[in-house]
Design a protein around this motif. Structure first.
Motif, short mmCIF file in Angstrom:
data_model
loop_
_atom_site.label_atom_id
_atom_site.label_comp_id
_atom_site.label_asym_id
_atom_site.label_seq_id
_atom_site.Cartn_x
_atom_site.Cartn_y
_atom_site.Cartn_z
N GLN A 45 -101.81 -21.27 73.04
CA GLN A 45 -101.31 -22.58 72.61
C GLN A 45 -101.38 -22.70 71.09
OE1 GLN A 45 -103.57 -25.60 74.67
NE2 GLN A 45 -102.30 -25.49 76.51
N ALA A 46 -102.42 -22.12 70.49
CA ALA A 46 -102.57 -22.20 69.04
C ALA A 46 -101.47 -21.42 68.32
CB ALA A 46 -103.94 -21.66 68.63
N GLN A 47 -101.11 -20.25 68.86
CA GLN A 47 -100.05 -19.45 68.24
C GLN A 47 -98.71 -20.17 68.33
OE1 GLN A 47 -100.75 -15.89 70.59
NE2 GLN A 47 -101.48 -14.78 68.79
N LEU A 48 -98.41 -20.75 69.49
CA LEU A 48 -97.15 -21.49 69.64
C LEU A 48 -97.13 -22.70 68.72
CD1 LEU A 48 -94.45 -21.96 71.03
CD2 LEU A 48 -95.66 -23.11 72.89
N ALA A 49 -98.25 -23.39 68.63
CA ALA A 49 -98.32 -24.57 67.76
C ALA A 49 -98.06 -24.20 66.31
CB ALA A 49 -99.69 -25.23 67.91
N GLN A 50 -98.58 -23.05 65.90
CA GLN A 50 -98.40 -22.61 64.51
C GLN A 50 -96.93 -22.36 64.20
OE1 GLN A 50 -100.14 -18.77 63.39
NE2 GLN A 50 -100.88 -19.69 61.52
N LEU A 51 -96.21 -21.77 65.17
CA LEU A 51 -94.79 -21.49 64.96
C LEU A 51 -93.96 -22.77 64.90
CD1 LEU A 51 -94.36 -18.46 67.40
CD2 LEU A 51 -94.50 -18.39 64.92
N LEU A 52 -94.46 -23.84 65.54
CA LEU A 52 -93.73 -25.11 65.57
C LEU A 52 -94.25 -26.09 64.51
CD1 LEU A 52 -93.63 -25.56 69.44
CD2 LEU A 52 -91.66 -25.10 67.99
N ILE A 66 -97.08 -27.71 64.50
CA ILE A 66 -97.70 -28.86 65.16
C ILE A 66 -99.12 -28.47 65.55
CG2 ILE A 66 -95.51 -29.78 66.04
CD1 ILE A 66 -96.21 -28.55 68.75
N SER A 67 -99.84 -29.38 66.19
CA SER A 67 -101.21 -29.09 66.60
C SER A 67 -101.24 -28.47 68.00
CB SER A 67 -102.04 -30.38 66.61
OG SER A 67 -101.59 -31.24 67.64
N PRO A 68 -102.25 -27.64 68.30
CA PRO A 68 -102.40 -27.09 69.65
C PRO A 68 -102.55 -28.19 70.70
CG PRO A 68 -103.78 -25.88 68.10
CD PRO A 68 -103.26 -27.08 67.37
N GLN A 69 -103.14 -29.32 70.28
CA GLN A 69 -103.31 -30.42 71.22
C GLN A 69 -101.96 -30.95 71.71
OE1 GLN A 69 -104.89 -30.11 68.35
NE2 GLN A 69 -107.05 -29.94 68.90
N ALA A 70 -100.95 -30.96 70.81
CA ALA A 70 -99.62 -31.43 71.21
C ALA A 70 -99.01 -30.50 72.25
CB ALA A 70 -98.71 -31.50 69.98
N GLY A 114 -98.03 -32.30 81.10
CA GLY A 114 -97.10 -33.36 81.49
C GLY A 114 -97.47 -34.72 80.97
N GLU A 115 -98.26 -34.76 79.88
CA GLU A 115 -98.67 -36.05 79.30
C GLU A 115 -97.68 -36.54 78.26
OE1 GLU A 115 -102.58 -35.49 77.82
OE2 GLU A 115 -103.43 -34.94 79.77
N SER A 116 -96.86 -35.65 77.73
CA SER A 116 -95.82 -36.02 76.76
C SER A 116 -94.72 -34.97 76.83
CB SER A 116 -96.38 -36.15 75.35
OG SER A 116 -96.85 -34.89 74.89
N VAL A 117 -93.61 -35.25 76.14
CA VAL A 117 -92.50 -34.29 76.15
C VAL A 117 -92.04 -34.01 74.72
CG1 VAL A 117 -91.64 -34.96 78.43
CG2 VAL A 117 -90.81 -36.16 76.41
N PRO A 118 -91.64 -32.76 74.44
CA PRO A 118 -91.09 -32.45 73.11
C PRO A 118 -89.70 -33.05 72.96
CG PRO A 118 -90.95 -30.54 74.55
CD PRO A 118 -91.72 -31.58 75.31
N ASP A 119 -89.32 -33.36 71.73
CA ASP A 119 -87.97 -33.88 71.52
C ASP A 119 -86.95 -32.74 71.64
OD1 ASP A 119 -87.98 -32.46 69.07
OD2 ASP A 119 -88.73 -34.19 67.99
#
Length: 314
Positions: free
Chosen positions: A21-28, A30-34, A41-46
């Motif tokens: 999750q941290a690697q994906l967050a870095q590429l985007l 954003i934070s790993p928490q997002a 399923g608590e939120s959705v990406p735009d």
């Protein structure tokens, strides 16, 4: 769309690409928490982020639609096909090595971890580096003509002497990158972090640096021919002693910029919208001490009330 199903698809794609999750967050950026919230399923990406996810995972955008199944088998088959294709390319390159020693083995470097990788001198035109971790990668003297870098971390990357003709570098972290003596013809930099990036001893031809934050970018001993800086923030930038031909600074923030001793020919400082007192004040804050400029550029600046001490008209 069922956000839990979307989250499951993101989890599956991420794991198949062996990303945390941290690697994906870095590429985007954003934070790993997002990322965790999406997957639970608590939120959705735009939509823009979903498009970036499809690029990072090298998947069709339809994969994230409600009706597309998120099956491990489908991703495995896709990855297997990619591996077979890559193996065939490698074998062909080895067989034909006597005919083309520099034949590249891969066409797509998206979604990979290439921190500090040595790409120096490679022949890699029209390649994709999308959503990749390229921190500190060495591209010096490489032929990257027509390649694209998107949503990647290329901080402290070395592009010294690299051929970046017709390259598109968008939404990347290029902070601290070195472009000394790089070939920049029709190269496009958009929405990228260029903090402390160095452009030295370069002839920039028809380059686009539109809408960027260039306040801490370093330009030294450069020639700018047909470069478009429109709508970029260049506040406080030192551009002393350099050559500007057919350059656009339209609607750019140029507060405190210095052009001391520079040569300007057919350079535009127009405002996209109506000229305001604020824009006039910004133009007046530019330092043209000892510069040379053609009569039309001189007249346009003088007409806007800019002080032009010791400027030579040519």
């Amino acid at each position: 769309m069922d956000i839990k199903k979307l989250g499951d698809k993101i989890v599956q794609a991420r794991k198949e690409n062996r990303m945390s999750q941290a690697q994906l967050a870095q590429l985007l950026f954003i934070s790993p928490q997002a990322v965790g919230k999406w997957e639970r399923g608590e939120s959705v990406p735009d939509f823009i982020t979903i498009n970036r996810l499809s690029e990072i995972f090298n998947l069709d955008l339809n994969y994230f639609s409600e009706n597309a199944p998120a099956q491990k088998e489908e991703l495995a088959i896709k990855n297997s096909a990619n591996n077979v294709d890559q193996t065939e390319q490698k074998n062909n390159a080895e067989v034909e090595s006597s005919h083309s020693v520099s034949e590249p083995l891969l066409t797509n470097f998206s979604g990979g971890a290439f921190v500090g990788t040595d790409f120096a001198g490679v022949n890699a035109p029209e390649r994709k580096f999308w959503g990749s971790d390229l921190k500190g990668a060495d591209f010096s003297e490489a032929d990257l003509a027509g390649s694209s870098f998107k949503n990647s971390d290329v901080s402290n990357g070395n592009f010294e002497g690299a051929d970046l003709t017709d390259c598109v570098l968008s939404n990347n972290n290029l902070s601290g990158a070195n472009f000394n003596k790089a070939v920049l013809h029709r190269t496009e930099f958009s929405s990228s972090d260029l903090t402390h990036a160095r452009f030295t001893d370069i002839n920039l031809m028809d380059v686009k640096m539109v809408g960027g934050d260039l306040r801490k970018t370093i330009f030294e001993n450069c020639e700018f021919d047909g470069v478009d800086f429109s709508s970029s923030d260049m506040s406080g930038l030192c551009l002393d002693g350099q050559l500007f031909i057919n350059v656009k600074f339209d609607n750019a923030c140029l507060k405190g910029v210095s052009f001391k001793g520079s040569a300007l020919k057919n350079v535009s400082f127009r405002s996209t919208f109506a000229l305001t007192n604020r824009y006039y004040k910004t133009l007046k804050s530019i330092d043209f001490e000892g510069a040379m400029m053609d009569k039309l550029t001189y007249a346009a600046l003088k007409g806007a009330g800019v002080d032009l001490p010791n400027v030579t008209k040519v």
